[in-house]
Design an enzyme around this catalytic site. Sequence first.
Site, mmCIF file in Angstrom:
data_model
loop_
_atom_site.group_PDB
_atom_site.id
_atom_site.type_symbol
_atom_site.label_atom_id
_atom_site.label_comp_id
_atom_site.label_asym_id
_atom_site.label_seq_id
_atom_site.Cartn_x
_atom_site.Cartn_y
_atom_site.Cartn_z
ATOM 1 N N LYS A 198 -3.518 29.094 -40.575
ATOM 2 C CA LYS A 198 -2.929 28.590 -42.016
ATOM 3 C C LYS A 198 -2.103 28.103 -41.776
ATOM 4 O O LYS A 198 -1.125 28.673 -41.455
ATOM 5 C CB LYS A 198 -3.224 29.998 -42.547
ATOM 6 C CG LYS A 198 -2.637 30.354 -44.081
ATOM 7 C CD LYS A 198 -2.567 31.514 -45.177
ATOM 8 C CE LYS A 198 -0.815 31.471 -45.019
ATOM 9 N NZ LYS A 198 -0.354 30.290 -46.113
ATOM 10 N N GLU A 272 7.057 35.418 -34.535
ATOM 11 C CA GLU A 272 8.816 34.103 -34.035
ATOM 12 C C GLU A 272 9.378 34.413 -35.286
ATOM 13 O O GLU A 272 8.805 34.125 -36.486
ATOM 14 C CB GLU A 272 7.638 33.262 -33.472
ATOM 15 C CG GLU A 272 7.661 32.803 -32.381
ATOM 16 C CD GLU A 272 8.655 33.281 -30.859
ATOM 17 O OE1 GLU A 272 10.020 32.892 -31.517
ATOM 18 O OE2 GLU A 272 8.155 32.901 -30.216
ATOM 19 N N CYS A 306 14.674 28.915 -38.242
ATOM 20 C CA CYS A 306 15.155 29.852 -37.974
ATOM 21 C C CYS A 306 16.682 30.338 -36.319
ATOM 22 O O CYS A 306 16.610 31.431 -36.771
ATOM 23 C CB CYS A 306 14.110 30.521 -37.232
ATOM 24 S SG CYS A 306 13.678 29.260 -35.937
ATOM 25 N N GLU A 404 20.067 36.291 -42.965
ATOM 26 C CA GLU A 404 19.743 34.812 -42.905
ATOM 27 C C GLU A 404 19.889 33.802 -44.596
ATOM 28 O O GLU A 404 19.029 34.209 -44.680
ATOM 29 C CB GLU A 404 17.905 34.705 -42.492
ATOM 30 C CG GLU A 404 18.139 34.036 -41.701
ATOM 31 C CD GLU A 404 16.844 33.373 -41.065
ATOM 32 O OE1 GLU A 404 15.543 34.788 -41.882
ATOM 33 O OE2 GLU A 404 16.294 33.074 -40.453
#
Length: 498
Positions: A198, A272, A306, A404
């Site tokens: 997906k 991850e 990331c 983040e």
Amino acid sequence: MKEKPSRPSVPELNFGRALEYAPSPEATSVPLRKRYDLFIDGEFVLPTDGATYETINPATGKKLATLAEAGPADLDRAVEAARRALRGPWGSLAPRERGKYLFRIARMIQERSRELAILETMDNGKPIRETRDIDLPLVAAHFFYHAGWADKLAYAFPGRAARPIGVAGQIIPWNFPLLMMAWKIAPALACGNTVVLKPAETTSITALHLAEIFQDAGLPKGVVNIVTGDGSLGERIVRHPGIDKIAFTGSTEVGKSIAKAVAGTPKKLTLELGGKAAHIVMEDASLDEAVEGIVNGIYFNQGHVCCAGSRLLVQEGIHDAVVERLRHRLQTLRLGDPLDKNTDVGAIHSAGQLAKINELVASGVAEGACLVQSDCPIPEGGGFWFRPGYFTGVSPSHRIAREEIFGPVLSILTFRTPQEAIERANNTAYGLSAGIWTQKGSRILKMASQLKAGVVWANTYNKFDPASPFGGYKESGFGREGGLQGLSAYVRVESGGR
Ligand code: NAP
Ligand code: MG
């Protein structure tokens, strides 16, 4: 007497505004379709209940295409097709034949890389320079690399038999749609698994173009199935009883919910997740190189990475010199049309992502840090944009130093000793990557061994290679992708024999 012409003076470093370049737009004559269907059992099929949604171009805010939304029955069909392929043509294929498919796919990606790069830029908003020069070459490289492993697993796991896990459910984010797809599909197929993947709801177009390549390469039906839809489809993949392994790349929040859902089931899992990487710049570093690496690590990709170097730890004595260089460099960055070959900073991926960046940046200002932003013009005519910038006067407790931001914003802190730099760099819930800038090789080795980060770059940043494993510590997840270590996520290793 004629006066001697004076020698032209040595040009001063031009730290002024960016030179004006003529527009250099990439041609957009690509086979963008009006609608995209699901890819199940080797065919493009309509969703059972006919549901659809739209995807937009983040640089204009305008609709690009309509996509099929997979319902529970469509997911069942995809999982059944993957299982049939596993029991049938794919499961019984000799490993070297699997390798041939992967080589063929890699070559076809190279042949169509310009078209795929343009489509990726249109759907994601990242500059064409990045999709053309970084994403697509790496996508092909991952298929080439894993093609080579397909018939050599006995060497990867000597003295033991490496068997496929089964049907892999793979869920990927929007920031590197094709690259994340390659990181997941290439090792899964090399090890003999089948896949239900997906893509992110906002960046599914290129996954379906890659599906066409799978068709054209003659990949047996059902080996790769692509279902499109939102997060609820991801949740159903995670819980589906016909899936043997989940590979997820995305946010730490969703990663935690997946870990809970998979706990107590026989499913294997790799995660991850997010990051808050630190660049550590020592006094003896080459400052111009370091600043270029910092710019590459946070601005060229809108900070949508990331492993973006979103914290900058500078040794006290060089703080002002680094910040001054950064301030000037910021002014020369070109923000604008992602399809223009001169663009450095493209569009923010979505309205939601822009709102998140704005909220965190506002918190930085409210907590007392000082924001400096480029004064570059924002393109007119829609789309989502954020002027690249940095914060000074940041304290480790500020949200902008801990959370983040996932946008083109850097938080700058200082340190006095290498030990303090390590402590500050490790003072985060994440542990994905870090960068060290120093001329001393011995210092690089010592600091790298103390940094709690899955990847440490030295005097460079954001360099990737399929042979090099990538993955995190702590809340950045577990498991590795790439290299020998990445293969072990897709095999059951049994002792004795082949
Ligand atoms: P996200 O919301 O976690 O989404 C990632 C994927 O999971 C998307 O396909 C998403 O679908 C799907 N999803 C959403 N909710 C789900 C659920 N409850 N169960 C299963 N799947 C679900 O992350 P994002 O905001 O798109 O991506 C940015 C994040 O990814 C950042 O935190 C970044 O650090 C991380 N990231 C990590 C790496 C790495 O290698 N470590 C690489 C890239 C990105 P929809 O998009 O359709 O909602
Ligand atoms: Mg889009």
